[in-house]
Design a protein around this motif. Structure first.
Motif, PDB file in Angstrom:
ATOM      1  N   ARG A  25      95.977  -8.774-107.166  1.00 42.21           N
ATOM      2  CA  ARG A  25      96.906  -8.360-106.121  1.00 42.21           C
ATOM      3  C   ARG A  25      96.140  -7.763-104.951  1.00 42.21           C
ATOM      4  O   ARG A  25      95.047  -7.222-105.103  1.00 42.21           O
ATOM      5  N   SER A  26      96.731  -7.844-103.764  1.00 44.09           N
ATOM      6  CA  SER A  26      96.155  -7.219-102.587  1.00 44.09           C
ATOM      7  C   SER A  26      97.166  -6.238-102.018  1.00 44.09           C
ATOM      8  O   SER A  26      98.376  -6.369-102.227  1.00 44.09           O
ATOM      9  N   LEU A  27      96.678  -5.230-101.319  1.00 43.18           N
ATOM     10  CA  LEU A  27      97.534  -4.202-100.747  1.00 43.18           C
ATOM     11  C   LEU A  27      97.730  -4.490 -99.260  1.00 43.18           C
ATOM     12  O   LEU A  27      96.762  -4.636 -98.520  1.00 43.18           O
ATOM     13  N   SER A  28      98.977  -4.584 -98.845  1.00 41.05           N
ATOM     14  CA  SER A  28      99.303  -4.915 -97.462  1.00 41.05           C
ATOM     15  C   SER A  28     100.104  -3.786 -96.836  1.00 41.05           C
ATOM     16  O   SER A  28     100.903  -3.136 -97.507  1.00 41.05           O
ATOM     17  N   ASP A  29      99.894  -3.555 -95.562  1.00 41.61           N
ATOM     18  CA  ASP A  29     100.644  -2.551 -94.816  1.00 41.61           C
ATOM     19  C   ASP A  29     101.843  -3.233 -94.172  1.00 41.61           C
ATOM     20  O   ASP A  29     101.701  -3.975 -93.204  1.00 41.61           O
ATOM     21  N   LEU A  35     108.468  -8.262 -90.521  1.00 38.44           N
ATOM     22  CA  LEU A  35     109.225  -7.727 -91.645  1.00 38.44           C
ATOM     23  C   LEU A  35     109.984  -8.795 -92.408  1.00 38.44           C
ATOM     24  O   LEU A  35     110.423  -8.568 -93.522  1.00 38.44           O
ATOM     25  N   SER A  36     110.145  -9.956 -91.815  1.00 39.03           N
ATOM     26  CA  SER A  36     110.811 -11.042 -92.532  1.00 39.03           C
ATOM     27  C   SER A  36     109.844 -11.759 -93.462  1.00 39.03           C
ATOM     28  O   SER A  36     110.228 -12.674 -94.182  1.00 39.03           O
ATOM     29  N   SER A  37     108.591 -11.335 -93.476  1.00 39.01           N
ATOM     30  CA  SER A  37     107.555 -12.018 -94.273  1.00 39.01           C
ATOM     31  C   SER A  37     106.985 -11.057 -95.291  1.00 39.01           C
ATOM     32  O   SER A  37     106.944  -9.848 -95.078  1.00 39.01           O
ATOM     33  N   ILE A  38     106.545 -11.572 -96.408  1.00 43.69           N
ATOM     34  CA  ILE A  38     105.813 -10.753 -97.371  1.00 43.69           C
ATOM     35  C   ILE A  38     104.449 -11.355 -97.649  1.00 43.69           C
ATOM     36  O   ILE A  38     103.831 -11.123 -98.668  1.00 43.69           O
ATOM     37  N   GLU A  39     103.947 -12.146 -96.697  1.00 42.21           N
ATOM     38  CA  GLU A  39     102.603 -12.704 -96.832  1.00 42.21           C
ATOM     39  C   GLU A  39     101.583 -11.572 -96.726  1.00 42.21           C
ATOM     40  O   GLU A  39     101.653 -10.747 -95.821  1.00 42.21           O
ATOM     41  N   PRO A  40     100.616 -11.481 -97.644  1.00 42.02           N
ATOM     42  CA  PRO A  40      99.668 -10.359 -97.611  1.00 42.02           C
ATOM     43  C   PRO A  40      98.657 -10.501 -96.487  1.00 42.02           C
ATOM     44  O   PRO A  40      98.301 -11.609 -96.080  1.00 42.02           O
TER      45      PRO A  40
END
Length: 410
Positions: free
Chosen positions: A390-394, A400-405
């Motif tokens: 997993r990677s941590l994304s801010d 905000l419509s995306s959850i791409e890291p």
């Protein structure tokens, strides 16, 4: 004076388990509701139409135009639009209100108080006949999100069994698409009802005043959410305190409304319908309170804050649907921890919530950090335990419509 202890036997354990879940009712799934993220308010398109003699359609057009500025897509209409045993006039008015919500692309939770909870003198057969008549008439209406069956029920076994469960079984047998819901205004109600509903709608109003002195702790909303998850909640929606009432609840500041909203979010809340939309002066209600707009429909300071939250929290709500609040077992390391200063009472000035994704190929976890100090900015050091791969994304730096890291180098 003569207390004796013994090891629990099978009968004792069975009685203990029965006490945690005294009734066998299991809420049927309603994916259309459980997988939606409402953003709206406790209020109605009918506004002041009745009190000021304004035609309903005219007032609805004015209110809908203002609601568009808030990004509202949902209306929770409490107060008892239809009450047992029902009436043709009230039911026709409910139909007009549903039609108006459809016209303005809004979903509505109409208060259909038909179980007899609010009037115990109504014979049960008349309550059941009213439920059948109203539900069969409106269950296919496109604007209907869910039935608002009882508002703030009391947490005792008789109410749970003979009002809440009895009513839900009859509403939901007639309507396989819309559950019967209500809100919970005490910690006892959150504990008692969360396991018996598809959505735990929590209206925690922690900010009060005593002899003009402010009281209350916004952190209370986080504790109620944690209690709901422990007691079997499937989904949580929030009714934030966005009002003040003369002599009782005090009006939150913008920072307090923002804090309560993010605390709800950090505990896995996926929908928001704050109370209350409009100002109601004392000459209208006898008590008087302020809300998101003033008497002329202009946003108050809380209304301005909710507009800002519509740009930040509303897009995050759908991301809360596949995650759940996780309580770490005693002694287990925390998945997320923040090191920070303490306030004058020795409490951390920052709070962190860890929400774990459901098992699946595209699952993700969410970490929400809140500043508990409404007087100014605070900083701290956040530590997150990540699973391998997993990677941590801010999220503040993402669309905000995306959850791409994001690409993370450290």
């Amino acid at each position: 004076d003569n207390v004796q202890l013994r090891e629990a036997n099978d009968e004792d354990r069975a009685r203990w388990e029965k006490g945690k879940r005294p009734f066998d009712y299991v809420p049927p799934p309603y994916p259309g509701v459980e997988d939606t993220s409402p953003w709206g308010c406790c209020g109605s398109l009918q506004g002041y139409a009745d009190r000021l003699g304004i035609p309903l359609e005219v007032e609805a057009a004015l209110v809908a135009r203002r609601w568009a500025d808030f990004g509202f897509d949902t209306s929770l209409v409490a107060g008892g639009l239809v009450r047992a045993p029902g009436s043709a006039e009230a039911e026709d008015r409910l139909g007009r209100l549903l039609d108006l919500n459809q016209q303005y692309d809004l979903r509505v939770l109409p208060s259909t108080y038909l179980t007899g909870y609010y009037d115990r003198k109504v014979p049960r057969e008349e309550c059941e006949a009213a439920i059948t008549r109203v539900v069969t008439r409106f269950r296919d209406h496109p604007a209907l999100l869910a039935w608002w069956m009882i508002d703030e029920p009391m947490p005792n076994l008789d109410e749970i069994e003979n009002q809440w469960i009895w009513g839900k079984q009859r509403f939901e047998a007639l309507d396989p698409k819309h559950p019967a819901l209500g809100s919970f205004c005490t910690a006892g109600s959150v504990s008692a009802y969360s396991q018996y509903t598809q959505v735990s709608v929590i209206d925690c109003y922690p900010l009060t005043q005593v002899e003009g002195k402010p009281q209350g702790d916004p952190m209370e909303v986080a504790r109620w959410c944690e209690l709901a998850w422990r007691r079997g909640a499937r989904r949580i929606w929030a009714v934030q305190q966005a009002f003040g009432e003369l002599g009782s609840w005090r009006l939150p500041t913008r920072a307090e409304l923002r804090l309560m909203s993010y605390l709800f979010l950090s505990r896995g809340t996926s929908g928001f319908v704050p109370y209350y939309y409009s100002m109601e002066p004392a000459w209208m209600t006898g008590t008087g309170h302020n809300g998101l707009t003033d008497l002329f429909g202009a946003p108050t300071h809380l209304g301005d804050e909710l507009k800002d939250l519509a740009d930040t929290i509303m897009p995050l709500c759908p991301l809360m649907l596949p995650v759940r609040r996780q309580d770490a077992p005693a002694g287990a390391p925390l998945r997320a921890h923040v090191e920070c200063e303490e306030d004058q009472r020795g409490r951390p000035v920052l709070d962190v919530g860890f929400l774990a994704g459901q098992p699946g190929p595209d699952d993700y976890d969410l970490v929400v950090v809140c500043n508990l100090d409404v007087s100014g900015p605070r900083s701290g050091k956040l530590s997150v335990t990540q699973e391998e791969g997993r990677s941590l994304s801010d999220m503040r730096r993402l669309r905000l419509s995306s959850i791409e890291p994001l690409e993370v180098t450290d």
